[in-house]
Scaffold this active site. Structure first.
Site, PDB file in Angstrom:
ATOM      1  N   LYS A   1     -25.501 -14.732   2.009  1.00 35.33           N
ATOM      2  CA  LYS A   1     -24.325 -14.821   0.889  1.00 35.33           C
ATOM      3  C   LYS A   1     -23.764 -13.405   0.703  1.00 35.33           C
ATOM      4  O   LYS A   1     -22.697 -13.445   0.225  1.00 35.33           O
ATOM      5  CB  LYS A   1     -25.247 -15.223  -0.011  1.00 35.33           C
ATOM      6  CG  LYS A   1     -24.507 -15.302  -1.590  1.00 35.33           C
ATOM      7  CD  LYS A   1     -23.609 -16.064  -1.552  1.00 35.33           C
ATOM      8  CE  LYS A   1     -22.882 -15.721  -2.964  1.00 35.33           C
ATOM      9  NZ  LYS A   1     -21.466 -16.789  -2.901  1.00 35.33           N
TER      10      LYS A   1
ATOM     11  N   LYS B   1     -22.557  -6.553  -8.813  1.00 35.39           N
ATOM     12  CA  LYS B   1     -23.952  -6.805  -8.253  1.00 35.39           C
ATOM     13  C   LYS B   1     -24.056  -6.845  -6.966  1.00 35.39           C
ATOM     14  O   LYS B   1     -25.045  -6.373  -6.249  1.00 35.39           O
ATOM     15  CB  LYS B   1     -24.638  -7.790  -9.143  1.00 35.39           C
ATOM     16  CG  LYS B   1     -25.965  -8.434  -8.768  1.00 35.39           C
ATOM     17  CD  LYS B   1     -26.299  -9.739  -9.212  1.00 35.39           C
ATOM     18  CE  LYS B   1     -25.163 -10.796  -8.976  1.00 35.39           C
ATOM     19  NZ  LYS B   1     -25.604 -12.122  -8.537  1.00 35.39           N
TER      20      LYS B   1
HETATM   21  P1  NAP Z   1     -23.907 -16.605 -15.724  1.00 35.96           P
HETATM   22  O1  NAP Z   1     -22.865 -17.556 -16.066  1.00 35.96           O
HETATM   23  O2  NAP Z   1     -23.796 -15.101 -15.836  1.00 35.96           O
HETATM   24  O3  NAP Z   1     -25.152 -17.233 -16.119  1.00 35.96           O
HETATM   25  C1  NAP Z   1     -26.530 -16.543 -15.808  1.00 35.96           C
HETATM   26  C2  NAP Z   1     -27.549 -17.311 -16.136  1.00 35.96           C
HETATM   27  O4  NAP Z   1     -28.892 -16.723 -15.779  1.00 35.96           O
HETATM   28  C3  NAP Z   1     -27.968 -17.706 -17.583  1.00 35.96           C
HETATM   29  O5  NAP Z   1     -28.493 -19.106 -17.685  1.00 35.96           O
HETATM   30  C4  NAP Z   1     -28.626 -16.691 -18.029  1.00 35.96           C
HETATM   31  O6  NAP Z   1     -29.453 -17.111 -19.469  1.00 35.96           O
HETATM   32  C5  NAP Z   1     -29.493 -16.407 -17.011  1.00 35.96           C
HETATM   33  N1  NAP Z   1     -30.378 -15.252 -17.253  1.00 35.96           N
HETATM   34  C6  NAP Z   1     -29.785 -13.889 -16.698  1.00 35.96           C
HETATM   35  N2  NAP Z   1     -30.802 -13.022 -17.066  1.00 35.96           N
HETATM   36  C7  NAP Z   1     -31.787 -13.868 -17.375  1.00 35.96           C
HETATM   37  C8  NAP Z   1     -33.264 -13.350 -17.461  1.00 35.96           C
HETATM   38  N3  NAP Z   1     -33.612 -11.963 -17.636  1.00 35.96           N
HETATM   39  N4  NAP Z   1     -34.182 -14.284 -17.601  1.00 35.96           N
HETATM   40  C9  NAP Z   1     -33.713 -15.526 -17.660  1.00 35.96           C
HETATM   41  N5  NAP Z   1     -32.436 -16.043 -17.656  1.00 35.96           N
HETATM   42  C10 NAP Z   1     -31.704 -15.147 -17.144  1.00 35.96           C
HETATM   43  O7  NAP Z   1     -23.797 -16.859 -14.013  1.00 35.96           O
HETATM   44  P2  NAP Z   1     -23.441 -17.412 -13.067  1.00 35.96           P
HETATM   45  O8  NAP Z   1     -21.886 -17.391 -12.647  1.00 35.96           O
HETATM   46  O9  NAP Z   1     -23.774 -19.259 -13.299  1.00 35.96           O
HETATM   47  O10 NAP Z   1     -24.053 -17.188 -11.660  1.00 35.96           O
HETATM   48  C11 NAP Z   1     -25.494 -17.493 -11.316  1.00 35.96           C
HETATM   49  C12 NAP Z   1     -25.820 -16.830  -9.927  1.00 35.96           C
HETATM   50  O11 NAP Z   1     -24.947 -17.461  -8.940  1.00 35.96           O
HETATM   51  C13 NAP Z   1     -25.379 -15.360 -10.042  1.00 35.96           C
HETATM   52  O12 NAP Z   1     -26.527 -14.900  -9.001  1.00 35.96           O
HETATM   53  C14 NAP Z   1     -24.073 -15.419  -9.354  1.00 35.96           C
HETATM   54  O13 NAP Z   1     -23.723 -14.222  -8.430  1.00 35.96           O
HETATM   55  C15 NAP Z   1     -24.196 -16.664  -8.478  1.00 35.96           C
HETATM   56  N6  NAP Z   1     -22.721 -17.364  -8.112  1.00 35.96           N
HETATM   57  C16 NAP Z   1     -22.043 -17.527  -8.924  1.00 35.96           C
HETATM   58  C17 NAP Z   1     -20.843 -18.018  -8.718  1.00 35.96           C
HETATM   59  C18 NAP Z   1     -19.689 -18.381  -9.616  1.00 35.96           C
HETATM   60  O14 NAP Z   1     -18.453 -18.672  -9.062  1.00 35.96           O
HETATM   61  N7  NAP Z   1     -19.835 -18.197 -10.922  1.00 35.96           N
HETATM   62  C19 NAP Z   1     -20.668 -18.410  -7.434  1.00 35.96           C
HETATM   63  C20 NAP Z   1     -21.571 -18.387  -6.365  1.00 35.96           C
HETATM   64  C21 NAP Z   1     -22.673 -17.859  -6.782  1.00 35.96           C
HETATM   65  P3  NAP Z   1     -28.724 -16.677 -20.692  1.00 35.96           P
HETATM   66  O15 NAP Z   1     -27.762 -17.880 -20.960  1.00 35.96           O
HETATM   67  O16 NAP Z   1     -29.606 -16.713 -21.723  1.00 35.96           O
HETATM   68  O17 NAP Z   1     -27.775 -15.648 -20.599  1.00 35.96           O
END
Ligand code: NAP
Length: 284
Positions: free
Chosen positions: A173, A241
């Site tokens: 990834k 990140k």
């Molecule tokens: P996001 O919208 O920023 O959501 C992050 C999630 O992680 C939220 O549910 C957040 O909870 C939770 N979180 C963060 N810190 C935490 C902690 N200390 N304890 C418990 N929960 C915590 O991120 P996302 O876009 O969904 O991405 C999630 C992952 O997938 C990341 O690693 C990202 O790099 C990867 N990813 C993202 C994409 C994309 O297009 N968005 C594509 C592929 C992979 P809260 O709601 O409480 O903040």
């Protein structure tokens, strides 16, 4: 109704549409999110709500994590009411977050001590692919755990491939996301250069779309530029990140080094916006 009980942790931009796919596929689902207000959409679709990761794992066969980063993963495993705070064994824990291979190795070892089975299974694709169950999933871990997880992964993605032992999914990834960073910066720089030459963005993007360089990423991010619409599908802070994680794993090539510098400069102003908001930084 499928009988495998799934517990989902992390209802951000990706976790919400991904977990919705599991409900649509008939899996009994329980969810947990740190910020409770994000749970209501899933509750409305019929998901159960857990008050903690500890409660969630007790009533699940498979637990899936889709959270931000290494720190979030460590907290979910090790907190007072974390996954490993309760006496229960034999669960499959699938970590789909984009995190370091190191944290996966650490959590796989801890999981094994508790009699659980861990695989890393990060995804390529963004919100649109998550909504359509069309993600591309790369997994690391044992083949037997992967095969047990595969039917669930295949609801979330159009393919799921085991690429090696624990952490190999994360390494793959990070490699793919370094290309994503280069594409995003490259597209932004190309639009800016063409504009400087007096070429309209719309015309440029139409031509790229019809040429060999046309792809889904260019289409979606090109539309975002055209519509001046930078709400995060993939937040810019997440590519900072990921490039840092890749750097920690030894990535020091000229383009990756430049991209990290660019996105780091953009993060204070545009970190919460989409990755393609890098065009605003490059234009400033
Ligand atoms: P996001 O919208 O920023 O959501 C992050 C999630 O992680 C939220 O549910 C957040 O909870 C939770 N979180 C963060 N810190 C935490 C902690 N200390 N304890 C418990 N929960 C915590 O991120 P996302 O876009 O969904 O991405 C999630 C992952 O997938 C990341 O690693 C990202 O790099 C990867 N990813 C993202 C994409 C994309 O297009 N968005 C594509 C592929 C992979 P809260 O709601 O409480 O903040």
């Amino acid at each position: 109704m499928n009988k495998t009980k799934i517990g989902w942790i992390g209802l951000g931009n990706m976790g919400t549409p991904m977990s919705e796919q599991l409900i649509k596929a008939g899996y009994p689902l329980q969810v947990y999110n740190r910020s409770k207000e994000k749970e209501s959409a899933l509750k409305a679709m019929g998901a159960g709500i857990a008050s903690s990761p500890a409660e969630l794992i007790q009533s699940s066969d498979i637990v899936i994590l889709m959270v931000s980063d290494d720190q979030a993963v460590r907290e979910i495993f090790n907190a007072e009411s974390g996954l490993l705070s309760v006496k229960t064994a034999g669960k499959i824990i699938i970590n789909m977050s984009t995190v370091s291979p190191g944290v996966s190795k650490e959590m796989a070892a801890l999981s094994a001590e508790f009699g659980h089975h861990y695989i890393d299974a990060p995804v390529s694709g963004s919100v649109k692919q998550a909504q359509e169950g069309q993600l591309v999933i790369m997994a690391g871990g044992s083949e037997s755990t992967f095969l047990k997880a595969k039917p669930v992964l295949e609801v979330l993605g159009k393919m799921a491939m085991l690429v090696g032992g624990t952490g190999a999914g994360n390494s793959t990834k990070l490699a793919i996301n370094s290309l994503l960073a280069l594409y995003a910066q490259g597209l932004a720089e190309t639009v800016i250069f063409a504009n400087q030459q007096g070429i309209k963005t719309e015309n440029l993007l139409t031509l790229i779309g019809q040429a060999a360089l046309g792809n889904v990423f260019t289409k979606i991010k090109g539309d975002a530029i055209l519509n001046d619409q930078y709400n995060a599908a993939f937040a810019l802070k997440h590519i900072v990140k990921d490039l840092n994680l890749a750097k920690n794993e030894g990535l020091s090539s000229p383009l990756a080094t430049t991209a990290l510098e660019t996105f780091q400069q953009a993060e204070p102003s545009y970190g919460e916006e989409d990755i393609i908001a890098v065009i605003k930084q490059l234009n400033s």
